[in-house]
Design a protein around this motif. Structure first.
Motif, PDB file in Angstrom:
ATOM      1  N   MET A  78      28.265  37.214  26.461  1.00 34.10           N
ATOM      2  CA  MET A  78      28.088  37.545  27.586  1.00 34.10           C
ATOM      3  C   MET A  78      26.616  36.897  28.398  1.00 34.10           C
ATOM      4  O   MET A  78      25.447  37.362  27.599  1.00 34.10           O
ATOM      5  N   ASN A  91      23.107  36.730  41.355  1.00 33.05           N
ATOM      6  CA  ASN A  91      24.268  37.737  40.415  1.00 33.05           C
ATOM      7  C   ASN A  91      24.746  38.963  41.740  1.00 33.05           C
ATOM      8  O   ASN A  91      25.647  39.532  42.557  1.00 33.05           O
ATOM      9  N   GLU A 134      28.265  43.656  34.120  1.00 35.06           N
ATOM     10  CA  GLU A 134      28.058  42.484  33.666  1.00 35.06           C
ATOM     11  C   GLU A 134      29.743  42.610  34.271  1.00 35.06           C
ATOM     12  O   GLU A 134      30.153  41.296  34.254  1.00 35.06           O
ATOM     13  N   GLU A 135      30.543  43.668  34.545  1.00 40.85           N
ATOM     14  CA  GLU A 135      31.329  43.697  34.486  1.00 40.85           C
ATOM     15  C   GLU A 135      31.925  43.104  35.995  1.00 40.85           C
ATOM     16  O   GLU A 135      32.919  42.403  36.553  1.00 40.85           O
ATOM     17  N   ASN A 164      31.630  39.816  36.823  1.00 43.38           N
ATOM     18  CA  ASN A 164      32.919  38.660  35.881  1.00 43.38           C
ATOM     19  C   ASN A 164      34.127  38.561  36.929  1.00 43.38           C
ATOM     20  O   ASN A 164      34.623  39.219  38.322  1.00 43.38           O
TER      21      ASN A 164
END
Length: 453
Positions: free
Chosen positions: A1, A108, A449-450, A453
């Motif tokens: 990841m 991000n 992190e999910e 994406n």
């Protein structure tokens, strides 16, 4: 990841900035890169909290001048609470600086709380915004109510302000009109609504909500917030730093060692709050009245250059050997872990609230302002793990009411002391369980992190 790059822009109070840095340390420990927007003055005070300087970068922001703010104002520490809404105006004026940096860096996520305009910027840049709240979920849930526009001919009514919102999950965490005014740090409705709208707009417009809390403590309030805003809500746990490897200052260790286990009263009201002299003296006299050994760590009161000149006449002689009133910083977590300390008298700021809950000490609460009032009601009336000192009509307390509250928890045979200790130890067992805190952070990072994406 792939590792994340996260930018953070917390409100200018150290009670907000320091928890942001604590979370940044946890994220950096897992390999993620963090950029934190702070003022020059805050930067110098926050550097020591940065445990991963190779991954955590402070980016200094110039705080614009605003009419009504004293020269050089850069943090909430520089002004009284009633000027916070002007500091909020100053934060709004930093938008162009922040937008230029975000445009160049393209992180991000951007974490924010009172910078309500961040989601407008991030949506334009294709970045996700996270409203990360370091105020209790209980406090934020109590603010979910339809604040209408305030006009001169139609001011907000007391009923509008004090009626709990529909479906609010607690009948005990309720406030008076004076407490609500204090909660939002404003002396008038216009200042109050500006701060309220800052938080609620941040929560309404962000992509993700995050709260420094856990379901074990505030689950029903977190559920209520998520049901209202209908968006992902992530919990970080308490995110307290790991136990310090340093030792308690020798003079205080030696002093504490002279008392029986669980007999000493420890009192502190955080790093920023400064009492009026008459309040300070009433507080100290209340501790004298208990007859118990005590250690008070407070800043000198308003108008005094040191603690000694503020003490009631004759007090030093009367409490010599059993009472200390200290005007400097002390290692609070080490005091709370010392076996001689039996009670923590606190203002119930969110950081001190967590520290009290993970300790095994009885808890007496003296909230002054802000979310301290709601945190106190959560602990004293909802969870029943603490006692709140009764207030006089002037919103302060008497030495007698302080003495009464302390005695109620320090009398080991009293029903109050037995009930509070039982409830506290049951909750504490959950909060200090191995892997509890790290598990929350791991799940938080996995969710980020999910979402990236």
């Amino acid at each position: 990841m792939a590792k994340l790059h996260i930018a953070m822009y917390p409100w200018y109070s150290f009670g907000h900035m320091i928890p942001y840095v604590h979370l940044a340390n946890e994220l950096a420990a897992r390999g993620h890169r963090i950029s934190i927007f702070v003022s020059k003055k805050a930067h110098s005070k926050l550097q020591s909290h940065n445990l991963h300087p190779h991954l955590i970068t402070f980016i200094t922001i110039t705080i614009p001048k605003v009419d009504g703010l004293p020269e050089g104002t850069e943090t909430g520490h520089d002004v009284p609470m009633e000027l916070n809404h002007l500091l909020c105006d100053a934060m709004l004026l930093t938008r162009q600086q922040v937008e230029e940096i975000l445009t160049a860096d393209k992180p991000n996520f951007v974490f924010h709380d009172l910078a309500f305009w961040i989601p407008q910027v991030t949506k334009k840049l294709g970045i996700k915004s996270v409203c990360f709240l370091v105020i209790s979920a209980t406090c934020m849930a109590s603010g979910i109510k339809p604040f209408r526009e305030v006009t001169d001919d139609k001011p907000l009514t007391e009923e509008e302000l004090t009626t709990p919102p529909p479906g609010y999950p607690s009948a005990t965490v309720v406030l008076t009109l004076d407490e609500i005014m204090s909660l939002l740090g404003a002396s008038d409705f216009s200042g109050m609504t500006k701060l309220h709208e800052g938080f609620t707009t941040s929560m309404s417009d962000c992509d993700v909500l995050a709260i420094r809390s856990c379901t074990e403590l505030e689950g029903k309030f977190c559920d209520y917030i998520q049901a209202h805003y209908k968006k992902p809500l992530l919990l970080t746990g308490h995110v307290l730093p790991e136990e310090s490897e340093s030792k308690l200052e020798q003079r205080w260790a030696d002093w504490l060692q002279g008392f029986e286990p669980g007999s000493v009263l420890y009192c502190a009201f955080g790093s920023q709050y400064v009492l009026e002299k008459d309040q300070f003296q009433e507080l100290v006299l209340g501790f004298e009245l208990t007859g118990l050994p005590f250690f008070i760590a407070l800043k000198p009161p308003v108008g005094c250059t040191n603690i000694e000149e503020a003490l009631p006449e004759g007090l030093e002689e009367r409490v010599k050997g059993r009472g200390v009133v200290h005007g400097g910083w002390v290692q609070q977590t080490l005091f709370l872990s010392h076996p001689s300390v039996g009670c923590f008298v606190s203002h119930c700021g969110f950081g001190s609230m967590w520290e009290s809950l993970v300790s095994d000490k009885q808890i007496v609460l003296v909230p002054h302002l802000g979310d301290q009032i709601i945190n106190t009601r959560l602990l004293s009336t909802d969870l029943k793990v603490a006692v709140e000192v009764k207030r006089e009509k002037n919103r302060w307390f008497s030495k007698e009411s302080l003495n009464e509250a302390i005695k109620s928890v320090m009398d080991k045979d009293s029903e109050v002391a037995i009930l509070l200790k039982k409830n506290h130890l049951e909750l504490r067992e959950k909060l200090i369980k191995p892997g509890f805190s790290s598990g929350y952070v791991d799940r938080f990072v996995q969710s980020l992190e999910e979402l990236a994406n």
